[in-house]
Scaffold this motif. Structure first.
Motif, mmCIF file in Angstrom:
data_model
loop_
_atom_site.group_PDB
_atom_site.id
_atom_site.type_symbol
_atom_site.label_atom_id
_atom_site.label_comp_id
_atom_site.label_asym_id
_atom_site.label_seq_id
_atom_site.Cartn_x
_atom_site.Cartn_y
_atom_site.Cartn_z
ATOM 1 N N MET A 130 0.833 -1.203 0.000
ATOM 2 C CA MET A 130 0.000 0.000 0.000
ATOM 3 C C MET A 130 0.870 1.257 0.000
ATOM 4 O O MET A 130 0.594 2.204 -0.729
ATOM 5 N N ARG A 131 1.916 1.257 0.808
ATOM 6 C CA ARG A 131 2.810 2.418 0.827
ATOM 7 C C ARG A 131 3.494 2.567 -0.521
ATOM 8 O O ARG A 131 3.618 3.689 -1.040
ATOM 9 N N GLY A 153 -4.874 10.322 -11.155
ATOM 10 C CA GLY A 153 -4.286 11.645 -11.011
ATOM 11 C C GLY A 153 -5.045 12.720 -11.758
ATOM 12 O O GLY A 153 -4.476 13.732 -12.155
ATOM 13 N N ILE A 154 -6.350 12.520 -11.934
ATOM 14 C CA ILE A 154 -7.165 13.550 -12.571
ATOM 15 C C ILE A 154 -7.216 14.772 -11.662
ATOM 16 O O ILE A 154 -7.350 15.903 -12.107
ATOM 17 N N PHE A 155 -7.080 14.545 -10.375
ATOM 18 C CA PHE A 155 -6.795 15.593 -9.402
ATOM 19 C C PHE A 155 -5.867 14.971 -8.359
ATOM 20 O O PHE A 155 -5.755 13.749 -8.270
ATOM 21 N N ASP A 156 -5.206 15.800 -7.591
ATOM 22 C CA ASP A 156 -4.286 15.294 -6.573
ATOM 23 C C ASP A 156 -5.102 14.822 -5.374
ATOM 24 O O ASP A 156 -5.735 15.620 -4.695
ATOM 25 N N GLU A 211 2.586 5.704 -7.342
ATOM 26 C CA GLU A 211 1.582 5.648 -8.404
ATOM 27 C C GLU A 211 0.289 6.409 -8.121
ATOM 28 O O GLU A 211 -0.225 7.102 -8.999
ATOM 29 N N TRP A 212 -0.279 6.258 -6.927
ATOM 30 C CA TRP A 212 -1.599 6.826 -6.651
ATOM 31 C C TRP A 212 -1.574 8.339 -6.842
ATOM 32 O O TRP A 212 -0.742 9.045 -6.278
ATOM 33 N N GLY A 213 -2.471 8.827 -7.673
ATOM 34 C CA GLY A 213 -2.560 10.259 -7.918
ATOM 35 C C GLY A 213 -1.596 10.775 -8.961
ATOM 36 O O GLY A 213 -1.553 11.975 -9.221
#
Length: 196
Positions: free
Chosen positions: A23-24, A177-180, A30-32
């Motif tokens: 998860m970290r 990542g369409i928005f942070d 990657e996330w965002g």
């Protein structure tokens, strides 16, 4: 209220990514973050649908198997899958074996191919980017839907997509990542405007 947490490495992160592990790693790398290309969008759309009702770590741990069985999320290949392929996937222990979600993936691959006659999946999803992106400081300020995710859900359903509810589409927008999506104070938080 829960703001960013400081990990054992001294770095501030969103609370769900506080400890080491998959998860970290996903949070930090990657996330965002913006991705590009039809296959990248179809993959994340698929994984968000499969995640519904499950933990995200379960999906991340099965991600390579999903990529393998869904041909790298090549829309034409997956769109050509038939009942025999559905049966094969239902027997595949390395993925989440949910018939409705598997069938939705085939449906969404076909709808993705059909979108090529217009703007394509990536441009279609990006057209729902919020003018004013969220900027939560704590988890209490975070939402699970938005007017844009509701509109994206309706738009994709009109285009023939399945398993694209507003909550799933909000998670998709975060993932792409369409928005942070990071909390203010998280080391991955940017200005809130992600270009590209």
């Amino acid at each position: 209220m829960s703001g960013p947490v400081i990990g054992e490495d001294g770095v501030a992160r969103c609370p769900w990514a506080g400890g080491p592990g998959v998860m970290r790693d996903y949070h930090d790398t990657e996330w965002g973050q913006r991705v590009h290309g039809e296959a990248a969008y179809l993959e994340r759309l698929t994984l968000e649908a499969f995640q519904s009702g499950l933990s995200w770590s379960t999906i991340l741990n099965k991600r390579e198997a999903f990529r393998e069985v869904f041909a790298g999320f090549d829309a034409e290949t997956v769109g050509a899958y038939d009942e025999g392929d559905v049966a094969r996937l239902m027997d595949e222990p390395r993925i989440v074996r949910n018939r409705l979600k598997i069938e939705a993936t085939l449906t969404n691959a076909r709808a993705t191919v059909a979108l090529r006659e217009g703007e394509g999946l990536e441009a279609f999803v990006l057209s729902f980017r919020p003018e004013v992106p969220p900027a939560p400081a704590t988890t209490d300020e975070m939402t699970t839907t938005s007017p844009e995710s509701v509109a994206l859900s309706k738009g994709l359903k009109r285009k023939g997509f399945a398993f694209v509810g507003p909550t799933t589409m909000f998670a998709l927008m975060e993932a792409l990542g369409i928005f942070d999506p990071h909390l203010l104070g998280c080391h991955r938080r940017t200005s809130g405007i992600i270009e590209g």
